[in-house]
Design an enzyme around this catalytic site. Structure first.
Site, PDB file in Angstrom:
ATOM      1  N   ARG A  28      -4.600  16.144   0.899  1.00 36.98           N
ATOM      2  CA  ARG A  28      -4.561  17.437   0.202  1.00 36.98           C
ATOM      3  C   ARG A  28      -4.786  18.662   1.091  1.00 36.98           C
ATOM      4  O   ARG A  28      -4.809  19.781   0.593  1.00 36.98           O
ATOM      5  CB  ARG A  28      -5.533  17.473  -0.978  1.00 36.98           C
ATOM      6  CG  ARG A  28      -5.313  16.340  -1.969  1.00 36.98           C
ATOM      7  CD  ARG A  28      -5.858  16.643  -3.330  1.00 36.98           C
ATOM      8  NE  ARG A  28      -7.311  16.803  -3.323  1.00 36.98           N
ATOM      9  CZ  ARG A  28      -8.027  17.064  -4.411  1.00 36.98           C
ATOM     10  NH1 ARG A  28      -7.403  17.207  -5.571  1.00 36.98           N
ATOM     11  NH2 ARG A  28      -9.341  17.173  -4.361  1.00 36.98           N
ATOM     12  N   ASP A  29      -4.939  18.479   2.392  1.00 33.39           N
ATOM     13  CA  ASP A  29      -5.033  19.652   3.274  1.00 33.39           C
ATOM     14  C   ASP A  29      -4.407  19.351   4.638  1.00 33.39           C
ATOM     15  O   ASP A  29      -4.967  19.683   5.688  1.00 33.39           O
ATOM     16  CB  ASP A  29      -6.482  20.087   3.442  1.00 33.39           C
ATOM     17  CG  ASP A  29      -6.601  21.520   3.986  1.00 33.39           C
ATOM     18  OD1 ASP A  29      -5.629  22.295   3.844  1.00 33.39           O
ATOM     19  OD2 ASP A  29      -7.658  21.864   4.546  1.00 33.39           O
ATOM     20  N   ILE A  30      -3.229  18.724   4.608  1.00 30.18           N
ATOM     21  CA  ILE A  30      -2.480  18.478   5.842  1.00 30.18           C
ATOM     22  C   ILE A  30      -1.975  19.816   6.385  1.00 30.18           C
ATOM     23  O   ILE A  30      -1.340  20.593   5.678  1.00 30.18           O
ATOM     24  CB  ILE A  30      -1.287  17.538   5.589  1.00 30.18           C
ATOM     25  CG1 ILE A  30      -1.766  16.140   5.184  1.00 30.18           C
ATOM     26  CG2 ILE A  30      -0.378  17.474   6.810  1.00 30.18           C
ATOM     27  CD1 ILE A  30      -2.366  15.324   6.296  1.00 30.18           C
ATOM     28  N   ASN A  41      -5.333  20.177  11.363  1.00 30.80           N
ATOM     29  CA  ASN A  41      -5.977  18.942  10.929  1.00 30.80           C
ATOM     30  C   ASN A  41      -5.294  17.687  11.460  1.00 30.80           C
ATOM     31  O   ASN A  41      -5.584  16.578  10.998  1.00 30.80           O
ATOM     32  CB  ASN A  41      -6.049  18.886   9.398  1.00 30.80           C
ATOM     33  CG  ASN A  41      -7.093  19.825   8.845  1.00 30.80           C
ATOM     34  OD1 ASN A  41      -7.976  20.281   9.576  1.00 30.80           O
ATOM     35  ND2 ASN A  41      -7.003  20.138   7.565  1.00 30.80           N
ATOM     36  N   THR A  82      -4.537  24.418   1.801  1.00 32.03           N
ATOM     37  CA  THR A  82      -4.009  25.650   2.380  1.00 32.03           C
ATOM     38  C   THR A  82      -2.680  25.984   1.717  1.00 32.03           C
ATOM     39  O   THR A  82      -1.747  25.174   1.728  1.00 32.03           O
ATOM     40  CB  THR A  82      -3.818  25.480   3.898  1.00 32.03           C
ATOM     41  OG1 THR A  82      -5.061  25.043   4.468  1.00 32.03           O
ATOM     42  CG2 THR A  82      -3.385  26.788   4.540  1.00 32.03           C
TER      43      THR A  82
END
Length: 245
Positions: free
Chosen positions: A82-84, A88, A120
């Site tokens: 959920r935040d690739i 990261n 993001t």
């Protein structure tokens, strides 16, 4: 929390946690992980920006490792990252991909879907951005955005997820796929095309992309889809030229 999740995950391309602890002096929670000295994909985007182009082989190697990790997460572990984003995805000194920062990740129950608008915004899929149910294909969309940046050497300034609603954004999306094909060939273009499908139902899953990367195959259906997108882009450009005349 992230520490509990990392303790359960075991994959070559996911950050390895050694220990977690709370500092007595300031009560901060700390994670001790492997040290990765190869920078992040954000650094690799900057390298591309100054003119040192990444080879197709390098891009495929990174993408294969990322999809291997996501296959494991979405399948066996039933976890959505959920935040690739480029920051990261780290690299070891040997160039091995390591996905980090699982602080926003969630473990999915059978036949369930996530709805939270986390992560993001630039890398969020359409379904997540509007509060609709989403699955691992949200992570796939984010990877597609990352690879657009890697190939062009430029960070996205607006989200591409509303391409089906905004003709200007759709033209950008089509242009990225067309540029990818010109610079890196049909296979990479087909993969980017499959990842950047605005609607979830048309977007490839991580396992399908991983299989295609391992086989090195770009099927006739993929070629046809890319050709259709190129035709759409040409038609839009022709219309814009006529309006400007």
């Amino acid at each position: 929390g992230e520490a509990a999740l990392l303790e359960k995950l075991s994959h070559t391309n996911i950050v390895k946690l050694f220990v977690s602890f709370v500092c007595e002096e300031d009560s901060t929670f700390n994670l001790v992980t492997e040290l990765y000295e190869g920078g992040s994909l954000a650094d690799q985007i900057q390298i591309q920006a100054v003119g040192t182009a990444h080879s197709e082989e390098q891009l495929r190697r990174w993408l294969t490792q990322i999809m291997s990790a996501l296959c494991y997460m979405h399948g066996e572990a039933r976890v959505l990252h959920r935040d690739i984003k480029p920051e990261n995805i780290l690299l070891t000194s040997a160039g091995i991909v390591k996905i980090i920062d699982l602080g926003l990740s969630v473990v999915m129950q059978v036949s369930s879907a996530a709805r939270s608008r986390v992560g993001t915004s630039t890398y969020s899929s359409y379904e997540k951005s509007v509060g609709k149910p989403y699955d691992g294909r949200d992570d796939v969309w984010a990877v597609g955005c990352v690879f657009v940046e890697l190939m062009t050497g430029a960070r996205l300034t607006v989200s591409l997820c509303h391409a089906q609603l905004d003709p200007d954004i759709e033209a950008q999306r089509l242009g990225y796929v067309s540029s990818c094909r010109a610079a890196y060939g049909a296979l990479m273009a087909s993969l980017v095309c499959a990842m950047l499908q605005p609607l979830q139902k048309g977007r490839a899953r991580s396992r399908d992309l991983y299989v295609r990367l391992l086989s090195g195959s770009c099927g006739a259906a993929d070629e046809a889809k890319i050709a259709d997108m190129a035709d759409q882009l040409a038609a839009q450009q022709h219309q814009a030229d006529e309006e400007a005349a």
